[in-house]
Design an enzyme around this catalytic site. Sequence first.
Site, PDB file in Angstrom:
ATOM      1  N   CYS A 122      43.673  36.388  41.173  1.00  0.00           N
ATOM      2  CA  CYS A 122      44.902  35.935  41.428  1.00  0.00           C
ATOM      3  C   CYS A 122      45.366  35.032  40.076  1.00  0.00           C
ATOM      4  CB  CYS A 122      45.090  35.201  42.672  1.00  0.00           C
ATOM      5  SG  CYS A 122      44.244  33.657  42.595  1.00  0.00           S
ATOM      6  N   SER A 146      33.731  33.439  49.481  1.00  0.00           N
ATOM      7  CA  SER A 146      35.299  33.707  49.433  1.00  0.00           C
ATOM      8  C   SER A 146      35.954  33.844  50.823  1.00  0.00           C
ATOM      9  CB  SER A 146      35.365  34.596  48.239  1.00  0.00           C
ATOM     10  OG  SER A 146      36.702  35.123  48.448  1.00  0.00           O
ATOM     11  N   GLU A 185      40.329  23.587  50.412  1.00  0.00           N
ATOM     12  CA  GLU A 185      41.992  23.622  50.511  1.00  0.00           C
ATOM     13  C   GLU A 185      42.379  22.904  51.691  1.00  0.00           C
ATOM     14  OE1 GLU A 185      44.056  27.340  49.888  1.00  0.00           O
ATOM     15  OE2 GLU A 185      45.706  26.083  50.948  1.00  0.00           O
TER      16      GLU A 185
HETATM   17  S1  SF4 Z   1      46.895  29.661  46.461  1.00  0.00           S
HETATM   18 FE1  SF4 Z   1      44.875  30.334  45.952  1.00  0.00          FE
HETATM   19  S2  SF4 Z   1      44.519  32.547  46.303  1.00  0.00           S
HETATM   20 FE2  SF4 Z   1      46.730  32.094  46.056  1.00  0.00          FE
HETATM   21  S3  SF4 Z   1      47.290  32.372  44.084  1.00  0.00           S
HETATM   22 FE3  SF4 Z   1      46.826  30.089  44.145  1.00  0.00          FE
HETATM   23  S4  SF4 Z   1      44.416  30.059  43.803  1.00  0.00           S
HETATM   24 FE4  SF4 Z   1      44.964  32.156  44.003  1.00  0.00          FE
END
Ligand code: SF4
Length: 291
Positions: free
Chosen positions: A12, A218, A126
């Site tokens: 991403c 992951s 997170e």
């Molecule tokens: S929130 Fe996490 S998975 Fe989504 S774009 Fe950002 S880094 Fe990538």
Amino acid sequence: MNVIQADVLGMCFGVRDALDIIRDIERPHDVTIHGELVHNEKVLAELEARGFHQTKERGRHALPVTDIVLITAHGISQAERRRLEAAGKWLLDTTCPLVTRAHHAAQKLQQEGYHVLVIGKPGHVEVRGIIEDLNSFDVVEKLEDLRTYPHRRLGIMCQTTTQVRHAESVRAAIAAKNPHAEIRFIDTICHPTKDHQKALEDLLDQVDAMVVVGGRNSNNTRQLVARCRERGVPAFHVQDADDLRPEWFDGVHTVGLTAGTSTLAETIAEVRSALVAMGESQETYSTGCVA
Ligand code: SF4
């Protein structure tokens, strides 16, 4: 055997941007990466070889040894930010803007008097970053975690990599168990995650088996694997081409390929080439050709 690749797969923009910043750092020995930058063992090994200090996810309570501390795309709480700055650390922040948006959603719900329900994985870096700034919250991973909450207002938001369908079913179950509460939902699932999931759904109708490439830790990769299995399609989670086993594909006519958001494009290309080669050797075997 045919190989079909998902329309959207792999790294991403949040992880790619963090890696771009890291690539430009000239003195890696002066920098500590605060937690696992990406859930990708190959990338982590390269960072170590370049000389970066790296704090393990579970070791982040200790102060980094260097003055410069790199905050990963997963983000940290404001409380943790203050702790590091009070210790004289200079923060190089690669937090993904979509993680920051999730933090803001949680704060907004709290400021408006909601008890915050975070749909996500307890202990995930997170999620920890989000809840460390909250006073009144619960983390909901599974439907079985749900209960009737004593709060009059319930505010629901999600870890950015949550499956859309899972978030919808948890949200409906919260409402069913808490008819007394005013419920507000803020959708904080990031659009790359949604795009990956949508591309997978489209692909699952066309294949006999799936290969999902991504790090063992992951979260979003594991969710892609789980979704294949929910849909009744055998799924093989590999980190790279070396993990593939030809016998998995006996009797498979079409295999699908997708990858989690921490997976390098070159790793996906290697896995694809290996699958194509396995398909060719199956054909050679079935036609009896040995030339
Ligand atoms: S929130 Fe996490 S998975 Fe989504 S774009 Fe950002 S880094 Fe990538």
